[in-house]
Motif scaffolding. Structure first.
Motif, PDB file in Angstrom:
ATOM      1  N   SER A 120     -11.439  14.221  -2.453  1.00  0.00           N
ATOM      2  CA  SER A 120     -10.153  14.150  -1.755  1.00  0.00           C
ATOM      3  C   SER A 120      -9.087  13.724  -2.735  1.00  0.00           C
ATOM      4  CB  SER A 120     -10.248  13.141  -0.595  1.00  0.00           C
ATOM      5  OG  SER A 120      -8.985  12.798  -0.128  1.00  0.00           O
ATOM      6  N   TYR A 172      -7.201   2.670   3.357  1.00  0.00           N
ATOM      7  CA  TYR A 172      -7.201   4.111   3.625  1.00  0.00           C
ATOM      8  C   TYR A 172      -8.345   4.489   4.569  1.00  0.00           C
ATOM      9  CZ  TYR A 172      -7.765   9.103   2.890  1.00  0.00           C
ATOM     10  OH  TYR A 172      -7.899  10.449   3.084  1.00  0.00           O
ATOM     11  N   VAL A 173      -9.536   3.942   4.300  1.00  0.00           N
ATOM     12  CA  VAL A 173     -10.690   4.248   5.141  1.00  0.00           C
ATOM     13  C   VAL A 173     -10.458   3.779   6.574  1.00  0.00           C
ATOM     14  CG1 VAL A 173     -13.116   3.658   5.540  1.00  0.00           C
ATOM     15  CG2 VAL A 173     -12.348   4.283   3.241  1.00  0.00           C
ATOM     16  N   TRP A 222     -12.664   7.088  -4.971  1.00  0.00           N
ATOM     17  CA  TRP A 222     -12.038   5.793  -5.232  1.00  0.00           C
ATOM     18  C   TRP A 222     -12.146   5.515  -6.725  1.00  0.00           C
ATOM     19  CZ3 TRP A 222     -14.971   0.610  -4.362  1.00  0.00           C
ATOM     20  CH2 TRP A 222     -14.174  -0.460  -4.767  1.00  0.00           C
ATOM     21  N   LYS A 249      -7.129  11.418  -2.179  1.00  0.00           N
ATOM     22  CA  LYS A 249      -7.009   9.973  -2.079  1.00  0.00           C
ATOM     23  C   LYS A 249      -8.083   9.288  -2.893  1.00  0.00           C
ATOM     24  CE  LYS A 249      -3.509   9.523   0.780  1.00  0.00           C
ATOM     25  NZ  LYS A 249      -2.325   8.778   0.447  1.00  0.00           N
ATOM     26  N   ALA A 277      -6.949  -1.257  -1.404  1.00  0.00           N
ATOM     27  CA  ALA A 277      -6.325   0.038  -1.115  1.00  0.00           C
ATOM     28  C   ALA A 277      -7.348   1.008  -0.534  1.00  0.00           C
ATOM     29  CB  ALA A 277      -5.709   0.609  -2.391  1.00  0.00           C
ATOM     30  N   MET A 278      -8.560   1.009  -1.094  1.00  0.00           N
ATOM     31  CA  MET A 278      -9.595   1.912  -0.600  1.00  0.00           C
ATOM     32  C   MET A 278      -9.933   1.617   0.860  1.00  0.00           C
ATOM     33  SD  MET A 278     -13.124   2.032   0.152  1.00  0.00           S
ATOM     34  CE  MET A 278     -13.836   0.662  -0.758  1.00  0.00           C
ATOM     35  N   GLY A 332     -13.753  11.175   0.048  1.00  0.00           N
ATOM     36  CA  GLY A 332     -12.701  10.948  -0.939  1.00  0.00           C
ATOM     37  C   GLY A 332     -13.263  10.400  -2.235  1.00  0.00           C
ATOM     38  N   GLU A 339      -7.643   3.252   8.079  1.00  0.00           N
ATOM     39  CA  GLU A 339      -6.589   4.047   8.720  1.00  0.00           C
ATOM     40  C   GLU A 339      -7.118   5.405   9.178  1.00  0.00           C
ATOM     41  OE1 GLU A 339      -2.338   6.191   7.549  1.00  0.00           O
ATOM     42  OE2 GLU A 339      -3.368   4.865   6.119  1.00  0.00           O
ATOM     43  N   GLN A 340      -7.927   6.064   8.349  1.00  0.00           N
ATOM     44  CA  GLN A 340      -8.422   7.393   8.685  1.00  0.00           C
ATOM     45  C   GLN A 340      -9.464   7.360   9.798  1.00  0.00           C
ATOM     46  OE1 GLN A 340      -7.213  10.355   7.316  1.00  0.00           O
ATOM     47  NE2 GLN A 340      -5.691   8.932   6.518  1.00  0.00           N
TER      48      GLN A 340
END
Length: 568
Positions: free
Chosen positions: A566, A456-457, A535, A568, A452-453, A533, A459-460
């Motif tokens: 963050s 997200y990374v 985690w 997230k 998941a981490m 963010g 994608e950003q």
């Protein structure tokens, strides 16, 4: 001493067939749905994925270096899964899952052949809900494969010695399973042979041991491992010292990664083999030490099962290197021993006075178990709901297992005729609880894992495989989910300067509990980190995520020790 149950191999009824099928398949429930766990699953998964993608099948590699701590069979099977299904959880977990189901099916077959149909159903039902079976048996490592091969070798060797199976097929099965065990975990594969040897010697049956033909069976079983070792040594002549450290060194303490006490395995055995351990016949509790010695020297099935539990347990306890997963091969013989006891409870044998023997107090045991289950699940539920509040609705069904114990406690007093129904109800309650636990695990691990981490990374930042640097901790699953990109591991922020091959931007991960100290020791580098963010890893370990960019004028120079995390 009480005789063994008479082996009545009647046909299974409809509900017994369903129970056995559920028991064999339960380990698969949602096993594909949650990310890999560090460190073992990440290490095995990354090495196997590298093997599949590079085509280098002889020597496993991890972080660009040879990874030869274990023989290659597990890596080969997992690499085949990656080649077929890609870098997925099921690709590297399928060998352990298949081995666990195969082991349970073999356990049912062996118990039915030696004890009868109903004890066999009890045995497989008992083993299928043990925490060791459903936790270790789902992991992407060597233990489930070794446990299945260990059981198959033990069962076929026993049948060969007892003349309860055609000799040639039994020997082929035993030594073939031993060869698989050697290819899985090296010298640990010798366990079944040593157990059978000790059983024959204690039972004054040394001549019967000759039926196994160990003088040619053992060398043949070593041939596959010997061929692989020869090829590896030809390629890497200095590998011998590594293998010495991983075998003899772990036992003697020369390579002692953990300094665990002698009693390390006692609580693990009692909890990991639950519910069987609540119904064992134990010295000092309801059996004298002289009776134990008499059983060990009886030379029958019960003696072999006792040796299969006691000898490895003592051996692992004496060994300097200790890991919790080592006890998995003890689950099958423990389940069979309890099935022998339960069969007599069910038919009322233990309701009659037996001179010199004190039957276990079943109702008291069940009451204690219900209380422990309730308190343990309550504590776990509070932890899970605090971490992921939306999981509260999944926690409620966990009360089914304690309720099943209460029902069984009530019906036990009604006599042997209804005890079987009570056992089935309690078992169904445990199965229901495990399915709920797996559902919670999937939701919780999916939110907390490296998968998941990284998603997200990526994608950003719009990067497919970002450079990852971990400071003061390791997580091999990151490399697995990052497409094989090796994770740079450093102890301090200043060590980042030494990564000559570093390509920015990079992601820097720092444990929150060490962040202030590390940042204070490396202020120059810390000022170049942009807060990205937070985690939350497994068991609420919080890790701060930073972006290390090559354009300082675009970096927020706030100290990471005080930057707001963050969402997230």
């Amino acid at each position: 001493m009480l005789p063994l149950p008479i082996a009545d191999r009647r046909r299974l009824s409809g509900w017994e067939t369903l129970l056995v099928a559920v028991a064999v398949c339960l380990v698969w429930f949602l096993a594909w749905a949650h990310p890999l766990y560090p460190p073992d699953e990440g290490r095995y998964g990354s090495a196997s994925a590298t093997m599949a993608e590079t085509g280098q099948w002889l020597v496993p590699e991890f972080r660009g270096k040879a990874h030869l701590t274990k023989p290659p069979l597990t890596y080969w099977l997992q690499a085949a899964g990656v080649a077929a299904f890609g870098r997925t959880e099921m690709a590297v977990r399928w060998p352990g899952l298949v081995a666990t189901s195969l082991g349970l099916a073999c356990l049912f077959w062996f118990a039915r052949r030696t004890l009868g149909t109903r004890p066999a159903v009890i045995t497989v039902a008992m083993a299928s809900v043990m925490p060791y079976t459903l936790i270790v048996g789902r992991l992407a490592n060597t233990d489930a494969i070794l446990a299945a091969a260990w059981l198959i070798a033990l069962a076929s060797g026993f049948l060969a010695i007892e003349r309860k199976a055609p000799l040639l097929p039994a020997l082929a099965t035993m030594w073939g399973a031993t060869a698989i065990a050697f290819l899985t975990k090296g010298p640990a594969g010798l366990g079944p042979v040593l157990i059978l040897g000790a059983w024959c010697m204690l039972g004054r049956r040394t001549r019967d041991l000759a039926r196994l033909h160990p003088w040619f069976g053992l060398p043949l079983a070593l041939v596959p491992l010997g061929v692989w070792v020869t090829l590896v040594v030809a390629k890497m002549p200095d590998v011998g010292s590594l293998w010495w450290d991983e075998t003899i060194g772990r036992v003697t303490g020369e390579k002692n990664l953990r300094d665990e006490p002698f009693w390390f395995y006692v609580p693990l055995f009692l909890g990991g083999m639950y519910p069987a351990t609540t119904m064992l016949v134990l010295p000092w509790f309801n059996l004298g030490w002289r009776d134990v010695w008499t059983m060990l020297r009886a030379g029958d099935l019960r003696a072999m099962l006792l040796i299969a539990v006691l000898f490895p347990f003592l051996g692992f306890s004496i060994s300097s290197g200790k890991l919790p997963t080592y006890l998995l091969p003890l689950a099958a013989p423990t389940a069979m021993l309890v099935a022998i006891t339960l069969e007599r409870w069910l038919n009322g044998t233990y309701d009659r006075a037996i001179p010199g023997f004190k039957p276990p107090d079943v109702r008291r045991t069940l009451a204690v178990v219900a209380i422990i289950l309730f308190l343990g699940q309550l504590a776990a539920s509070i932890f899970v709901v605090n971490a992921v509040p939306e999981l509260w609705s999944l926690v409620l069904p966990l009360g089914v297992a304690p309720l099943g114990c209460v029902i069984l406690w009530r019906v036990w007093a009604l006599g042997p005729a209804v005890r079987q129904r009570g056992l089935v109800i309690a078992w169904v309650g445990m199965v229901a609880s495990w399915t709920v636990i797996f559902a919670i695990e999937t939701r919780y691990a999916s939110a907390m894992g490296a998968r998941a981490m990284l998603a997200y990374v990526q994608e950003q930042l719009g990067l497919e495989r970002p450079t990852i640097i971990t400071v003061s901790f390791r997580d091999p699953t990151i490399a697995f989910y990052n497409g094989g990109e090796p994770t740079r591991e450093v102890r301090t922020l200043d060590d980042i300067r030494g990564l000559a091959e570093l390509v920015t931007p990079a992601i820097v991960l720092v444990r929150e509990d060490e962040l202030t100290e590390i940042a204070a020791a490396s202020p120059a580098v810390a000022s170049q980190l942009e807060p990205f963010g937070t985690w939350t890893k497994w068991f609420a370990l919080r890790v701060k995520v930073f972006l290390l960019n090559d354009q300082p004028d675009r970096i927020d120079a706030r100290s990471p020790a005080t930057a707001a995390p963050s969402s997230k």
